[in-house]
Structure formats: structure tokens, C-alpha cells
Enzyme design. Structure first.
Site, PDB file in Angstrom:
ATOM      1  CB  CYS A   1       1.487  49.945  -2.080  1.00  0.00           C
ATOM      2  SG  CYS A   1       3.008  49.001  -2.306  1.00  0.00           S
TER       3      CYS A   1
ATOM      4  CE  LYS B   1       4.882   5.192   6.948  1.00  0.00           C
ATOM      5  NZ  LYS B   1       4.649   6.594   7.318  1.00  0.00           N
TER       6      LYS B   1
ATOM      7  CG  ASP C   1       3.940  12.653   4.738  1.00  0.00           C
ATOM      8  OD1 ASP C   1       3.891  12.304   5.932  1.00  0.00           O
ATOM      9  OD2 ASP C   1       4.763  13.482   4.305  1.00  0.00           O
TER      10      ASP C   1
ATOM     11  CB  CYS D   1       6.367  49.361   1.699  1.00  0.00           C
ATOM     12  SG  CYS D   1       5.943  48.548   0.135  1.00  0.00           S
TER      13      CYS D   1
ATOM     14  CB  CYS E   1       4.813  52.467  -1.655  1.00  0.00           C
ATOM     15  SG  CYS E   1       4.281  51.819  -0.048  1.00  0.00           S
TER      16      CYS E   1
ATOM     17  CD  GLU F   1      -2.439  -1.261   2.790  1.00  0.00           C
ATOM     18  OE1 GLU F   1      -2.379  -0.249   3.512  1.00  0.00           O
ATOM     19  OE2 GLU F   1      -3.003  -2.312   3.128  1.00  0.00           O
TER      20      GLU F   1
ATOM     21  CB  CYS G   1       2.899  47.764   2.686  1.00  0.00           C
ATOM     22  SG  CYS G   1       2.540  49.332   1.856  1.00  0.00           S
TER      23      CYS G   1
ATOM     24  CE1 TYR H   1      -3.740   1.911   8.967  1.00  0.00           C
ATOM     25  CE2 TYR H   1      -3.966   4.128   8.087  1.00  0.00           C
ATOM     26  CZ  TYR H   1      -3.658   3.280   9.139  1.00  0.00           C
ATOM     27  OH  TYR H   1      -3.295   3.792  10.351  1.00  0.00           O
TER      28      TYR H   1
ATOM     29  CE  LYS I   1       8.919   7.075   6.058  1.00  0.00           C
ATOM     30  NZ  LYS I   1       9.141   7.417   7.462  1.00  0.00           N
TER      31      LYS I   1
END
Length: 670
Positions: A433, A117, A119, A412, A415, A115, A428, A230, A318
Site C-alpha cells: 500500500c 492541582k 490532573d 483502503c 490502495c 499547590e 489495510c 501533596y 478550577k
């Protein structure tokens, strides 16, 4: 004549059936709008007859009030961990160890179930007499958190088991599975968090875990968690002989089991399957970090037993995450369309997971400080969840003393207005801007919004800097002279662009809603809204109550919509769009434009098409009356295949689905 109670239960069964077709089998039979009408009808019945509401009703997925805390659940059978391995040789040793412990001839083969795996987050679902009673996280393996309220929001988890005809329902059953987020949903969620000035999730697993532990199920429901079942942890009234029979039973009850699960006749076949998926895993729309190999025989499970930490009859193969070492050339501050300032690392280009990476997000300025990241640093990079390039760590032993500390900006970068710290982010708040205007205009013209071909970032920068564009409505005021004297623009290019701008005026309402850049409203939500409102004006005047009455639209999204349309600046921009002749009404597909070869058919697209970007191919199919599905199933009519198609092609061949190459697809749509 049926009683009210019978009518309500029949309606519930109909909704449950369509939930299974859509969420489990990836094969919807009705439109989202038709489904919403069924749910609304049931809600109205239950509002009129509240004494007939039952806990397993489809309307009871999301609770009304947030939780204050999670209670603890003790697992009837411990949820132990799984031993890991990283090599083919260790898998062969595992096989030999099983045979020695079970007294099996070393030359005989053992059947294994292999199967993917997933995550994600392991959970246990407890059903009594077919009804979902509770769900809990794995926790420490012996006790976990009761997350029932959040699990009820996941439509793939039936609130009532749906066995096939004459199939017995167990008195009690615990079904184990993995909660996960699709890569697409992970990206959408991180984009929303970035716009909101919130920290981004590092990977889909963390996002799923964080979502499952939210105290407000209404927020959980908006994140579209998914599940693959599962295993059976506990079962009454049934005698099963193999793990594969367990999976068949789970699937028969209406829960999704990963379609790539395979029964292998030997460890050699299992190893070959592991190696195959090592090459194909990036084709999936969800993350896997390996393969799980289980002995198929349940009697062998009992005979082999378990250590204090893990069963002896299962092992996990893995995959190592792909990483690369490169150098941070510089760190720049990037301004988003809502004013959020994000640090980005410009890297020496490096090949990673099949693509050349030259930029990586650093998420926020606290991340730079925590990891002590400096300009000039040698760093380890990987793709978060194989998707987003990120800096994992600094290789400090390779520093040479020339590295420079990055100073957090106080204004910023675009601007020069003062910035304000909001949590871990800087923002900002200057509404004029230019950087924010550029991002909003780019988003408006992007492929999934108004799709104005040729309207890229470089052109937007020039038009804003020269004062031709102040907002996205100004796009429709552009004339040939404005464009012809720009860099890399001539008469032909400007003519093509003006034509593309003119064509975009006729885009569907859903694209315009998406393009406006309403906070918390992306592609999917825009589609939902366009199904319920026939014009932009109707949406602009919708009340909070009306918006929240739409399935998938909650109070946060509703409030964002109302605030957007009540803003005077927004109202003036929309008036400019209307004056320019931009379509603000929902369009329907004329029967004359439907293609008899496509209308009513279901399509899945896989791989890279040369002549058609994925979204464009999907739009053509939809416009000619077809449907787009994300996964191949028995009900898929056609699989359209481009270069590097991946696992969907194998599935289509297995199910005898008709396969179209790009040439055949082009003939069909023409």
C-alpha cells in the site's frame, strides 16, 4: 571484609540513591547504562543468594505474574473530595468564611499553601517502619482498590523511605499523592495505541487511571507513570504544626513534592498566584486543571473540621478548559504506517489555546457513530489535555439540514484493498500500500529519526507516486535527475537534498533503530537498545531472553523486535541500507570534539530558540559532552532561554542557575 549480605545491601542503597537523583530530583549522576549495570549486578547477587531477597529491594518493583483482581482497602482516614470554585470573589468568600468559623478578626491574614492541582489519580501510600506496605486508589473516599503492585513500578515511589541523616522514621505514615502521565508520555502512548489499532486515551488523566488499573504490572511499568505527593493522611511519632512542614517531611523521605508549591501570607497573594498559573499552565509537561488552596495551620484544620463530603480548610480553584465552535468541512480517512485507518475532521480554522486548529482526530469510526458527527456539522472543539485537538460534541441545534453522514470505508482509501475490522479500528493489510509506504518513509526521514532536512510529506508523495521510492532504503538511491523535474524542485534544491541524504548516512545507531519503524520502539527505546548493542546486526540477532534482560525492554517489545528482523522484506531493506553506506554501528564522541565549556555540564532548554530547533540544540550539547535535563534543579549548570520561557526561568533565578540567551549559547557551542 564485608559479608555478602552487607555488599548486597550497600548495592541496594546505591541504586536507591540514584533512583532518587534521577526520578525525584531530576539530577542524574550516572548514565542509564551505568545504572543498568548496577541493577544487573544486584539481580545476579539475588539469583545466587535468593534467601537474601527482601521486599524493598529495587529488583522487586515488578511482580512476575499478572493479578486476577484488585482487593479493597479501607482508608484509615477518609480521602474526602475538595469543594470547587471558579472565581476570585468565591476565594475571598472562602477566606472570610474560614475567619468567621475560627473566630479570627476579619482584617487579619491567614497563611495559605497554594499547590498546582495535578490532573491525575489520587492515591494513598502506606509505610510501616519505613517500608512501603501498600497503596490504594481514592475510590469512594472510604474504600479504594489495592494497586500496590502497579505503584511499585513507579520509581519515584521509594520502596523504603530514605530520610536524611538522624531523621526519625515514623512507625506508620500514610502519604497521599497524585499519579499522572507527562504530556510527552501521553502522546507516545497514544501513538503506540494508534499503530496497534487500539483506541486512544482521551486525555492524560484517563490514561493514568487506565494504566493504574491494569492487572499486569509489567505493562504498567512501560508507561512511565509519575507521582507528586501533596499531603500526610496519617502519621505516628511526629508532632507537626503546619502543612508546609508536612511537605518538607515528605520531601525529606524521598518522595517528589511539586516545586511550584508556594506559601502565601494572605488570600490576596494566593489569588494572584492562581491567576499567574492560569497564563503559564500550558508551559508544564503535565496537566493541571486548577490550583488547590489549603490553610497552612494544622490546628486550624482540626478546628474547622469537614462536612460529609469535603474538608472546610481547603478549596480548589478550577480553570475552565478552552473551547471553540467551528465547522467540520469534511471527514477523511487517513492511513497510518501500520495500515490503521483513522477518520480525521478537516475544520474551518479556529484559534484554540494559542494555536490555529484546522484538523482534529475522530479516533475511530465508532466515535463518529456514537457522537453522531456529520460533515458540515457545527462542533465544539478543545485540545485533549491541552495537547491534541478533538471534537467534544455536535451543536445539533445549529444544524441546517445540509449536513452529510460519513460512510465508513469498505476499502483502503489509498490502495483500494479490502479492509478488515480489528476492534474499533479498520486496517489495510496490503504490504505494498502506497499510503503506508509514504508514512514509513516520512517517519524514517523525520527530525527525531534520520533527520533528512527538506524531505517533507509533499516530496515523499511525489517520489512514491512516480515510482522512485518503494521503501525508505530507496532514499539513498535517489539521483539529481530524479529530483530536478519534481514540483518545486530545481538544481539548488535537489543538490541540498542530496547533500542532506548523504549526511544522514552518518547518523548514530540510536537514530537508525528509531527510524526503522519497529512496532513499539520509539525514540527512548531506541536509545536504550543502542546502549546495549554496538551494531544493528547485533540487535538483529538478539534472542528474546537477551532482549528481556535489558531494563525497560519487556516481552512485548522484545517480540516486536524479533518479528521485525526475521521478516524477509525487512532483511532486504536493511541490506540495501548497508550497501548504500548507511552507518549501522554505534559511534562514540572523540575527545577532540568535546567542548570543555560544555563537557560534563547539565543543561535545561526552555522557550523557543530562533536558530536551533529544540532537538538540534540538545544534539549539539550531547555531541560536545554535555547532558540534557528536563527540569531545573540545584545541580543544573545552565538554563538556555528562548522566547516565552515559562516557569523554568523563574525556577532558575530562584536557584541562581546561570542563564544563557540564544546568543550566549551560540558562542558557547562554537
Amino acid at each position: 571484609m564485608k559479608s555478602i549480605k552487607e555488599n548486597i545491601e550497600q548495592l541496594r542503597d546505591t541504586i536507591r540513591y540514584h533512583d532518587r537523583k534521577y526520578y525525584v530530583e531530576n539530577n542524574p549522576e550516572i548514565t542509564d547504562y551505568e545504572y543498568d549495570q548496577l541493577v544487573k549486578e544486584l539481580q545476579q547477587f539475588e539469583k545466587t543468594y535468593p534467601h537474601l531477597i527482601v521486599p524493598d529491594s529495587p529488583t522487586q518493583r515488578v511482580g512476575g505474574e499478572p493479578l486476577t483482581q484488585f482487593s479493597t482497602v479501607e482508608h484509615k482516614i477518609p480521602m474526602l473530595s475538595i469543594d470547587n470554585t471558579y472565581s476570585d470573589n468565591e476565594l475571598e468568600e472562602f477566606d472570610q468564611r474560614i475567619k468567621r468559623m475560627a473566630g479570627i478578626d476579619g482584617h487579619r491574614n491567614i497563611e495559605y499553601v497554594v499547590e498546582l492541582k495535578i490532573d491525575g489519580v489520587a492515591i494513598a501510600l502506606w509505610y510501616e517502619k519505613g517500608l512501603f506496605v501498600r497503596g490504594a486508589t481514592r475510590g469512594d473516599g472510604f474504600k479504594g482498590d489495592d494497586v500496590t503492585a502497579n505503584l511499585r513500578t513507579i520509581h519515584q515511589i521509594p520502596l523504603k523511605l530514605q530520610p536524611a541523616e538522624k531523621q526519625q522514621i515514623p512507625s506508620a505514615i500514610e502519604i497521599r499523592g497524585e499519579i499522572y502521565l507527562s504530556n510527552k508520555e501521553f502522546q507516545r502512548l497514544n501513538e503506540e495505541r494508534e499503530e496497534a489499532g487500539e483506541s486512544q486515551f482521551a486525555n492524560p488523566r484517563n490514561a493514568a487511571a487506565g494504566t493504574l488499573k491494569l492487572l499486569d504490572p509489567r505493562v504498567t511499568a512501560k508507561r512511565h507513570l509519575r507521582v507528586f505527593a501533596y499531603a500526610i493522611g496519617y502519621l505516628e511519632d511526629f508532632e507537626l504544626e503546619t502543612h508546609m512542614k508536612c511537605l518538607e517531611l515528605i520531601r525529606g523521605f524521598g518522595l517528589p513534592v511539586n516545586p511550584h508549591t508556594r506559601l502565601c501570607e494572605s488570600i490576596g497573594e494566593a489569588i494572584q498566584y492562581c491567576n499567574e498559573w492560569g497564563k503559564k499552565r500550558n508551559d508544564l509537561d503535565y496537566m493541571i486543571d486548577g490550583i488547590v488552596i489549603k490553610v497552612n495551620s494544622l490546628s486550624l484544620h482540626e478546628q474547622l473540621g469537614a462536612t460529609s463530603k469535603a474538608p472546610r480548610w481547603v478549596i480548589s480553584y478550577k480553570y475552565q478548559p478552552e473551547q471553540a465552535v467551528t465547522k467540520i468541512e469534511e471527514i477523511v480517512a487517513q492511513v497510518g504506517k501500520t495500515g490503521t485507518i483513522t477518520p480525521v475532521a478537516n475544520l474551518s480554522p479556529v484559534l484554540l489555546a494559542g494555536t490555529m486548529v484546522s484538523r482534529a482526530t475522530l479516533h475511530n469510526f465508532e466515535e463518529i457513530s456514537r457522537k453522531d458527527i456529520r460533515m458540515g456539522d457545527p462542533v465544539v472543539v478543545q485540545k485533549a489535555g491541552e495537547i491534541i485537538p478533538q471534537v467534544v460534541s455536535v451543536v445539533k441545534e445549529k444544524r441546517n439540514g445540509t449536513e452529510r453522514i460519513f460512510q465508513e470505508p469498505t476499502v483502503c482509501p489509498e490502495c483500494k484493498s479490502a479492509v478488515r475490522r480489528e476492534g474499533v479500528y479498520l486496517r489495510c493489510h496490503n504490504p505494498f500500500c502506497h499510503a503506508q509506504a509514504k508514512r514509513r518513509i516520512q517517519y524514517f526521514a523525520s527530525r527525531h529519526a534520520m533527520d533528512i532536512e527538506g524531505f517533507g510529506p509533499a516530496l515523499v508523495d511525489q517520489l512514491v507516486d512516480k515510482g522512485f521510492l518503494k521503501d525508505y532504503a530507496d532514499i539513498y538511491c535517489l539521483k539529481h535527475p530524479d529530483l530536478e523535474n519534481l514540483e518545486r524542485m530545481g538544481k539548488k534544491s535537489s543538490s541540498n537534498l542530496i547533500r542532506a541524504i548523504e549526511e544522514s548516512k552518518q547518523r548514530n545507531l540510536e537514530r537508525l533503530i528509531c527510524a526503522l519503524g519497529i512496532h513499539n520502539v520509539g525514540v527512548h527505546t531506541a536509545e536504550v537498545l543502542s546502549e546495549h548493542f554496538d551494531s544493528l546486526d547485533a540487535l538483529a540477532h538478539a534472542t528474546q531472553e537477551k532482549l528481556e534482560g535489558i531494563y525497560e525492554i519487556g516481552p512485548v517489545v522484545a517480540r516486536s523486535i524479533i518479528e521485525f528482523f526475521h521478516d524477509r522484506h525487512t532483511q532486504s531493506i536493511i541490506e540495501k541500507l548497508k550497501t548504500a553506506g548507511v552507518n549501522t554501528r554505534k559511534q562514540t564522541i572523540p575527545a577532540s570534539e568535546k567542548n570543555s565549556k560544555i563537557s560534563g555540564k547539565s543543561f535545561v532548554i526552555t522557550g523557543t530558540l530562533q536558530k536551533y530547533p529544540r532537538k538540534e540544540a540538545e544534539m549539539i550539547i550531547k555531541h560536545q559532552g554535555g547532558r540534557i535535563l528536563s527540569q531545573v534543579s540545584k545541580k543544573t549548570d545552565y538554563l538556555v532561554v528562548g522566547e516565552d520561557p515559562g516557569a523554568k526561568l523563574d525556577k532558575a533565578r530562584e536557584l541562581h542557575v546561570q542563564i544563557l540567551d540564544e546568543e550566549a549559547f551560540e558562542k558557547m557551542i562554537k
